[in-house]
Motif scaffolding. Sequence first.
Motif, mmCIF file in Angstrom:
data_model
loop_
_atom_site.group_PDB
_atom_site.id
_atom_site.type_symbol
_atom_site.label_atom_id
_atom_site.label_comp_id
_atom_site.label_asym_id
_atom_site.label_seq_id
_atom_site.Cartn_x
_atom_site.Cartn_y
_atom_site.Cartn_z
ATOM 1 N N VAL A 297 46.626 -10.305 -53.871
ATOM 2 C CA VAL A 297 46.103 -9.179 -53.697
ATOM 3 C C VAL A 297 45.826 -8.593 -52.574
ATOM 4 O O VAL A 297 44.713 -9.090 -51.871
ATOM 5 C CB VAL A 297 45.012 -8.477 -55.083
ATOM 6 N N PHE A 298 46.452 -7.596 -51.777
ATOM 7 C CA PHE A 298 45.711 -7.574 -50.435
ATOM 8 C C PHE A 298 45.672 -5.788 -50.207
ATOM 9 O O PHE A 298 45.672 -4.760 -51.341
ATOM 10 C CB PHE A 298 46.806 -7.739 -49.505
ATOM 11 N N ALA A 299 44.492 -5.145 -49.867
ATOM 12 C CA ALA A 299 44.210 -3.811 -49.143
ATOM 13 C C ALA A 299 44.028 -3.395 -47.907
ATOM 14 O O ALA A 299 43.494 -4.017 -47.568
ATOM 15 C CB ALA A 299 42.891 -3.527 -50.135
ATOM 16 N N ALA A 300 44.179 -1.692 -47.924
ATOM 17 C CA ALA A 300 43.954 -1.719 -46.115
ATOM 18 C C ALA A 300 44.134 -0.100 -46.343
ATOM 19 O O ALA A 300 43.998 0.269 -47.457
ATOM 20 C CB ALA A 300 44.817 -2.222 -45.276
ATOM 21 N N GLY A 301 43.326 0.624 -45.327
ATOM 22 C CA GLY A 301 43.587 2.263 -44.925
ATOM 23 C C GLY A 301 42.528 2.795 -45.837
ATOM 24 O O GLY A 301 41.087 1.969 -46.409
ATOM 25 N N ASP A 302 42.279 3.906 -46.103
ATOM 26 C CA ASP A 302 41.031 4.459 -46.343
ATOM 27 C C ASP A 302 40.653 3.831 -47.565
ATOM 28 O O ASP A 302 39.681 4.544 -48.120
ATOM 29 C CB ASP A 302 41.664 5.977 -47.187
ATOM 30 N N ALA A 303 41.296 3.239 -48.600
ATOM 31 C CA ALA A 303 40.929 3.043 -50.292
ATOM 32 C C ALA A 303 40.262 1.721 -49.411
ATOM 33 O O ALA A 303 39.567 0.829 -50.800
ATOM 34 C CB ALA A 303 41.805 2.256 -51.120
ATOM 35 N N GLY B 127 34.622 15.632 -45.870
ATOM 36 C CA GLY B 127 35.189 14.498 -45.721
ATOM 37 C C GLY B 127 35.952 14.424 -47.361
ATOM 38 O O GLY B 127 36.881 14.202 -48.032
ATOM 39 N N VAL B 128 36.328 12.998 -46.735
ATOM 40 C CA VAL B 128 36.944 11.704 -48.086
ATOM 41 C C VAL B 128 36.427 10.459 -48.769
ATOM 42 O O VAL B 128 35.277 10.397 -48.463
ATOM 43 C CB VAL B 128 38.359 11.493 -47.295
ATOM 44 N N ALA B 129 37.755 10.236 -49.307
ATOM 45 C CA ALA B 129 36.950 9.502 -50.861
ATOM 46 C C ALA B 129 38.164 8.226 -50.987
ATOM 47 O O ALA B 129 39.064 8.461 -51.168
ATOM 48 C CB ALA B 129 36.385 10.086 -51.932
ATOM 49 N N ALA B 130 37.794 7.473 -50.612
ATOM 50 C CA ALA B 130 38.930 6.214 -51.284
ATOM 51 C C ALA B 130 39.758 6.642 -53.418
ATOM 52 O O ALA B 130 38.778 7.087 -54.166
ATOM 53 C CB ALA B 130 38.652 4.864 -52.228
ATOM 54 N N SER B 131 40.894 6.715 -53.092
ATOM 55 C CA SER B 131 41.312 6.528 -54.406
ATOM 56 C C SER B 131 40.912 6.686 -55.217
ATOM 57 O O SER B 131 40.187 5.232 -54.908
ATOM 58 C CB SER B 131 42.914 6.291 -54.019
ATOM 59 N N PRO B 132 41.035 6.362 -56.641
ATOM 60 C CA PRO B 132 40.484 6.626 -57.630
ATOM 61 C C PRO B 132 40.665 5.336 -58.123
ATOM 62 O O PRO B 132 40.976 4.603 -59.131
ATOM 63 C CB PRO B 132 40.227 7.412 -58.860
ATOM 64 N N LEU B 133 42.122 5.004 -57.914
ATOM 65 C CA LEU B 133 42.822 3.573 -58.308
ATOM 66 C C LEU B 133 41.667 2.460 -57.647
ATOM 67 O O LEU B 133 42.063 1.774 -58.636
ATOM 68 C CB LEU B 133 43.882 3.407 -57.546
ATOM 69 N N VAL B 134 40.994 2.530 -57.008
ATOM 70 C CA VAL B 134 39.958 1.416 -56.479
ATOM 71 C C VAL B 134 38.904 1.324 -57.617
ATOM 72 O O VAL B 134 38.272 -0.129 -58.478
ATOM 73 C CB VAL B 134 39.379 2.009 -55.060
ATOM 74 N N ALA C 184 46.312 3.171 -51.226
ATOM 75 C CA ALA C 184 46.435 4.239 -51.786
ATOM 76 C C ALA C 184 45.907 5.256 -51.113
ATOM 77 O O ALA C 184 45.525 6.578 -51.642
ATOM 78 C CB ALA C 184 45.923 3.443 -53.115
ATOM 79 N N GLY C 185 45.114 4.865 -50.089
ATOM 80 C CA GLY C 185 44.672 5.972 -49.113
ATOM 81 C C GLY C 185 43.519 6.985 -50.147
ATOM 82 O O GLY C 185 42.329 5.756 -50.522
ATOM 83 N N SER C 186 43.262 7.834 -50.042
ATOM 84 C CA SER C 186 42.290 9.250 -49.921
ATOM 85 C C SER C 186 42.579 10.042 -50.519
ATOM 86 O O SER C 186 43.605 10.317 -50.460
ATOM 87 C CB SER C 186 41.198 8.922 -49.081
ATOM 88 N N THR C 187 41.380 10.602 -51.524
ATOM 89 C CA THR C 187 41.696 12.117 -51.695
ATOM 90 C C THR C 187 40.174 12.957 -51.502
ATOM 91 O O THR C 187 39.418 12.182 -50.629
ATOM 92 C CB THR C 187 40.684 12.405 -53.373
ATOM 93 N N THR C 188 40.213 14.454 -51.201
ATOM 94 C CA THR C 188 39.260 14.834 -50.427
ATOM 95 C C THR C 188 37.725 14.418 -51.660
ATOM 96 O O THR C 188 37.530 14.230 -52.807
ATOM 97 C CB THR C 188 39.835 16.356 -51.005
ATOM 98 N N ARG C 189 36.936 14.324 -50.792
ATOM 99 C CA ARG C 189 35.634 13.578 -51.099
ATOM 100 C C ARG C 189 34.897 15.101 -51.846
ATOM 101 O O ARG C 189 34.788 16.527 -51.159
ATOM 102 C CB ARG C 189 34.475 13.419 -50.455
ATOM 103 N N THR C 190 34.403 15.834 -52.777
ATOM 104 C CA THR C 190 33.528 16.370 -53.319
ATOM 105 C C THR C 190 32.001 16.378 -54.216
ATOM 106 O O THR C 190 31.980 15.043 -54.705
ATOM 107 C CB THR C 190 34.235 17.392 -54.465
#
Length: 449
Positions: free
Chosen positions: A298-304, A265-272, A110-116
């Motif tokens: 269930v597998f996972a990879a990438g920014d999340a 910076g970035v933060a993991a997708s809120p889906l996590v 699911a990637g990442s979002t902008t860290r705020t």
Amino acid sequence: MARPKIVVVGGGFAGAECLHRLERRLAPAEADLCLVTPTDYQLYLPLLPHVAAGVLTPQSVAVSLRRRLRRTRILPGGAVGVDPAAKVCVVRKTTGELVNVPYDHLVLTAGSTTRTFDIPGLAEHALGMKTLAQAAYLRDHVISQLDLAAVTSDPVERDARLRFIVVGGGYAGTETAACLQRLTTAAAHRYPRLDPANIEWHLVDVAPKLLPELGENLGAKAMAMLRKRGVEFSLGTSVKAIEPTQVTLTDGRVLPSHTLIWTAGVAASPLVDTLSCDTLRGRLVVAPDLTVPGLADVFAAGDAAAIPDLAKGGDAITPPTAQHAQRQGKTLGDNVAARIRGDVMRPYFHKDLGLVVDLGGKDAVSKPLGVELHGIPAQAVARGYHLMALPTMTARTRVMVNWALNAAAGDDFVRTGFQTGRPARLQDFEYTDAYLSRDRIEERVGNGG
């Protein structure tokens, strides 16, 4: 027997590579492939600053997923929740409709979002650089500041509109400041009433050094290159408050400005957060073979995902970079196929090839395989790496043609107006408020949708 259903969430580097691998590894009769993504393209994020600066067209970095994935069904929407017990992924389609998508094997990329952070005015006034739409909006916004500065008779307003602030001294922030500084300097020559010397770019970062990942020497060289072009640095400093016409820094300075670009910076997708699984620095904890402990299939990879970096050893995890995500996607595809066939899965292992930072024109710093480069040699390495990393020959050709055309003919500095009238907040582009709570997910899945 029904074919097992593999659902991949996210069409970025990891997700697209995983499905590309699965289409090659598995016969059509072995699995049904589904990709959940709000767009039908894979964004080549490292070149986004070039889009904002007008060096590349948006289509150049938007690689068609349908060109690469011939057997995968693409579901236009975003996953907003997962119920592992029921093996259901809740998807909000681009129409706004919520649908339950059952799976046999789930791949979370699911990637990442902008860290705020909780900074007054950040959510309302900061501009981001994480999506293609944000890059297009930012280009229009920056050019509009030049337009407005050129017609105002108020010197205070003119100074504020010609001052641009970028927060974040990593790759995204440094490249964004560098590329847009070149844009505004070149564009100013088309405005008879503007003096390019009055345009100010400020790069703010809480870290004491620029680009610490590259080491002190290359970070210092990058600063020297940008300082020579007029970029100012405020390191060891952060933002205290953001208002429509000014930015207050933590050292007490108040900078009049209508533009703050947030790339801290970035933060993991809120889906996590909808999975109730272990996390590390906000990223989903996964095993070396990219499976999620405690969740079958269930597998996972990438920014999340927090993936052990076996090349470094110890407690190191792989950084959230395109280089790792692309290679993790290939391992994902191999391991999901192995799980379906009952074969042995392999751990993810990759030794970092190095880092490249394109500062525009002849300016760059690179560290391929530990060798420090700057200037034209570094620029050759940086652009060569990007061309190799682009996943299709069509994308590579478009990028090369765009680079050549921009070098030969320059830019016309026009505003497209595509984003005019839409809200510009980070959440409006990244949809960070679209996710469901655990209770809402369980209620929806339990009631059958």
